[in-house]
Design a protein around this motif. Structure first.
Motif, PDB file in Angstrom:
ATOM      1  N   GLY A 130      11.375  28.601 -11.635  1.00 52.13           N
ATOM      2  CA  GLY A 130      12.079  28.693 -12.934  1.00 52.13           C
ATOM      3  C   GLY A 130      13.159  27.516 -13.232  1.00 52.13           C
ATOM      4  N   PHE A 131      13.167  27.479 -12.441  1.00 57.83           N
ATOM      5  CA  PHE A 131      14.713  27.550 -12.659  1.00 57.83           C
ATOM      6  C   PHE A 131      14.407  25.548 -12.380  1.00 57.83           C
ATOM      7  N   CYS A 132      14.037  24.784 -11.151  1.00 56.79           N
ATOM      8  CA  CYS A 132      13.694  23.866 -11.083  1.00 56.79           C
ATOM      9  C   CYS A 132      12.909  22.931 -12.011  1.00 56.79           C
ATOM     10  N   GLU A 133      12.366  23.730 -12.614  1.00 54.76           N
ATOM     11  CA  GLU A 133      11.175  23.325 -13.908  1.00 54.76           C
ATOM     12  C   GLU A 133      12.350  23.092 -15.373  1.00 54.76           C
ATOM     13  N   GLN A 134      12.719  24.059 -15.633  1.00 55.03           N
ATOM     14  CA  GLN A 134      13.820  23.808 -16.434  1.00 55.03           C
ATOM     15  C   GLN A 134      14.224  22.580 -16.225  1.00 55.03           C
ATOM     16  N   PHE A 135      14.967  22.451 -15.220  1.00 57.79           N
ATOM     17  CA  PHE A 135      15.788  21.251 -14.608  1.00 57.79           C
ATOM     18  C   PHE A 135      14.731  19.937 -14.895  1.00 57.79           C
ATOM     19  N   GLU A 136      13.384  19.818 -14.312  1.00 59.56           N
ATOM     20  CA  GLU A 136      12.214  18.827 -14.969  1.00 59.56           C
ATOM     21  C   GLU A 136      12.435  18.146 -16.172  1.00 59.56           C
ATOM     22  N   GLN A 137      12.685  19.149 -16.928  1.00 62.17           N
ATOM     23  CA  GLN A 137      12.053  19.306 -18.915  1.00 62.17           C
ATOM     24  C   GLN A 137      13.295  18.714 -19.251  1.00 62.17           C
ATOM     25  N   ALA A 138      14.902  19.362 -18.642  1.00 66.85           N
ATOM     26  CA  ALA A 138      16.499  18.583 -19.107  1.00 66.85           C
ATOM     27  C   ALA A 138      15.874  17.359 -18.459  1.00 66.85           C
ATOM     28  N   GLY A 139      15.490  16.967 -17.204  1.00 67.24           N
ATOM     29  CA  GLY A 139      15.406  15.389 -16.932  1.00 67.24           C
ATOM     30  C   GLY A 139      14.849  14.629 -17.683  1.00 67.24           C
ATOM     31  N   GLN A 140      13.224  14.715 -18.425  1.00 61.94           N
ATOM     32  CA  GLN A 140      12.545  14.615 -19.487  1.00 61.94           C
ATOM     33  C   GLN A 140      13.430  14.108 -20.643  1.00 61.94           C
ATOM     34  N   ARG A 141      14.532  14.780 -20.887  1.00 60.13           N
ATOM     35  CA  ARG A 141      15.258  14.880 -22.084  1.00 60.13           C
ATOM     36  C   ARG A 141      16.325  13.866 -22.164  1.00 60.13           C
ATOM     37  N   THR A 142      16.979  13.454 -20.631  1.00 54.89           N
ATOM     38  CA  THR A 142      17.530  12.785 -20.515  1.00 54.89           C
ATOM     39  C   THR A 142      16.984  11.598 -20.181  1.00 54.89           C
ATOM     40  N   ARG A 143      16.029  11.159 -19.790  1.00 60.97           N
ATOM     41  CA  ARG A 143      15.166   9.840 -19.655  1.00 60.97           C
ATOM     42  C   ARG A 143      15.202   9.720 -21.415  1.00 60.97           C
ATOM     43  N   ALA A 144      14.547  10.248 -22.076  1.00 60.16           N
ATOM     44  CA  ALA A 144      14.057  10.058 -23.881  1.00 60.16           C
ATOM     45  C   ALA A 144      15.860   9.417 -23.797  1.00 60.16           C
ATOM     46  N   PHE A 145      16.614  10.099 -23.749  1.00 61.18           N
ATOM     47  CA  PHE A 145      17.977   9.722 -24.603  1.00 61.18           C
ATOM     48  C   PHE A 145      18.739   8.622 -23.662  1.00 61.18           C
ATOM     49  N   MET A 146      18.609   8.022 -22.470  1.00 56.82           N
ATOM     50  CA  MET A 146      18.694   7.040 -22.163  1.00 56.82           C
ATOM     51  C   MET A 146      18.100   6.001 -22.848  1.00 56.82           C
ATOM     52  N   ASP A 147      16.547   6.200 -22.924  1.00 52.64           N
ATOM     53  CA  ASP A 147      15.706   4.909 -23.685  1.00 52.64           C
ATOM     54  C   ASP A 147      16.361   4.709 -24.951  1.00 52.64           C
ATOM     55  N   GLU A 148      16.333   5.682 -25.588  1.00 51.55           N
ATOM     56  CA  GLU A 148      17.226   5.059 -26.767  1.00 51.55           C
ATOM     57  C   GLU A 148      18.582   4.089 -26.460  1.00 51.55           C
ATOM     58  N   ILE A 149      19.462   4.888 -26.505  1.00 48.90           N
ATOM     59  CA  ILE A 149      20.229   4.645 -25.933  1.00 48.90           C
ATOM     60  C   ILE A 149      20.365   2.741 -25.798  1.00 48.90           C
TER      61      ILE A 149
END
Length: 259
Positions: free
Chosen positions: A152-171
């Motif tokens: 569960g922790f690793c899955e949450q980390f992957e989901q946070a990674g997707q949000r991080t990539r979206a943030f980086m794509d935007e800036i």
């Protein structure tokens, strides 16, 4: 037992092996009070979910290159981590990035063309193995509660990674990143500051020139507070430098050759 494909292993990992009940039915995961694998690593990957907490303890910068990622700086120089001693003990009450807490587990593809991710671990870690300490990873050939929690922790980390990539794509889309530079002086030698480069940061001039509707959108979707967390955190570089100085880990300046 086959290792997962690993053209390039992530930071900290020496090997990756899929966790399974056939080969690892007697394995346990035990907690550890030291992280020797963290010694000497100064830049730790960070997700945007962690910016509000991490910015209290570390400068948050972005890596150089075409695909920058957020990093928490635990030291300003290669090989220097001011928060761990030589035995890997973290003695101060600081925020521990999820990337560190995830080790020695992670989700990885077993085949390069696979869509699914499997729970893997680093078999060189002494925190996982066929010993009696810690939590059993399997019970009656089924994943234990401990393994489900790790997954569960690793899955949450992957989901946070997707949000991080979206943030980086935007800036990146708005060309907000610039090459960073920080100048830090010592009291005994104020005319010769230490200059730190090799990272990226948000360009505040471009941020001030952004259209109001865009800033309003970023404020509503939570992106703007993340940018400010990054900018506010940069002053922590002086704290890290002070720690390095106290620990005798500031680079020694070369003396000029006599003329």
């Amino acid at each position: 037992m086959a290792s997962a494909p690993q053209p390039s292993l992530p930071l900290f990992y020496n090997d990756l092996m899929p966790l399974n009940s056939r080969d690892h039915s007697k394995f346990h995961a035990k907690p550890t009070d030291s992280a020797k694998w963290l010694v000497g690593h100064h830049a730790i990957p960070l997700t945007v979910d962690e910016f509000p907490q991490a910015q209290r303890d570390f400068p948050i910068v972005f890596s150089s290159g075409d695909n920058p990622l957020p990093l928490a700086l635990m030291g300003l120089n290669e090989g220097v981590n001011v928060f761990v001693d030589d035995n890997g003990k973290i003695n101060d009450p600081v925020y521990i990035p999820a990337y560190i807490r995830r080790y020695p587990f992670m989700l990885a593809k077993l085949k390069a063309d696979a869509d699914e991710l499997s729970l893997c671990f680093d078999p060189t870690s002494d925190a996982v193995g066929e010993f009696s300490e810690g939590d059993a990873l399997f019970s009656d050939n089924e994943a234990s509660a401990a393994t489900k929690s790790i997954l569960g922790f690793c899955e949450q980390f992957e989901q946070a990674g997707q949000r991080t990539r979206a943030f980086m794509d935007e800036i990146k889309k708005h060309d907000l990143l610039m090459d960073g530079e920080m100048s830090i002086s010592q009291n005994e030698n104020p005319d010769k500051p230490f200059i730190y480069r090799g990272f990226k940061m948000v360009n505040q001039e471009k941020l001030r020139d952004m259209r109001g509707d865009q800033l309003r959108t970023w404020n509503q979707n939570g992106l703007l507070p993340l940018i400010f967390a990054h900018l506010f955190s940069l002053d922590m570089m002086r704290n890290i430098f002070a720690r390095q100085s106290q620990q005798g880990k500031v680079p020694v300046r070369e003396m000029p050759e006599p003329s």
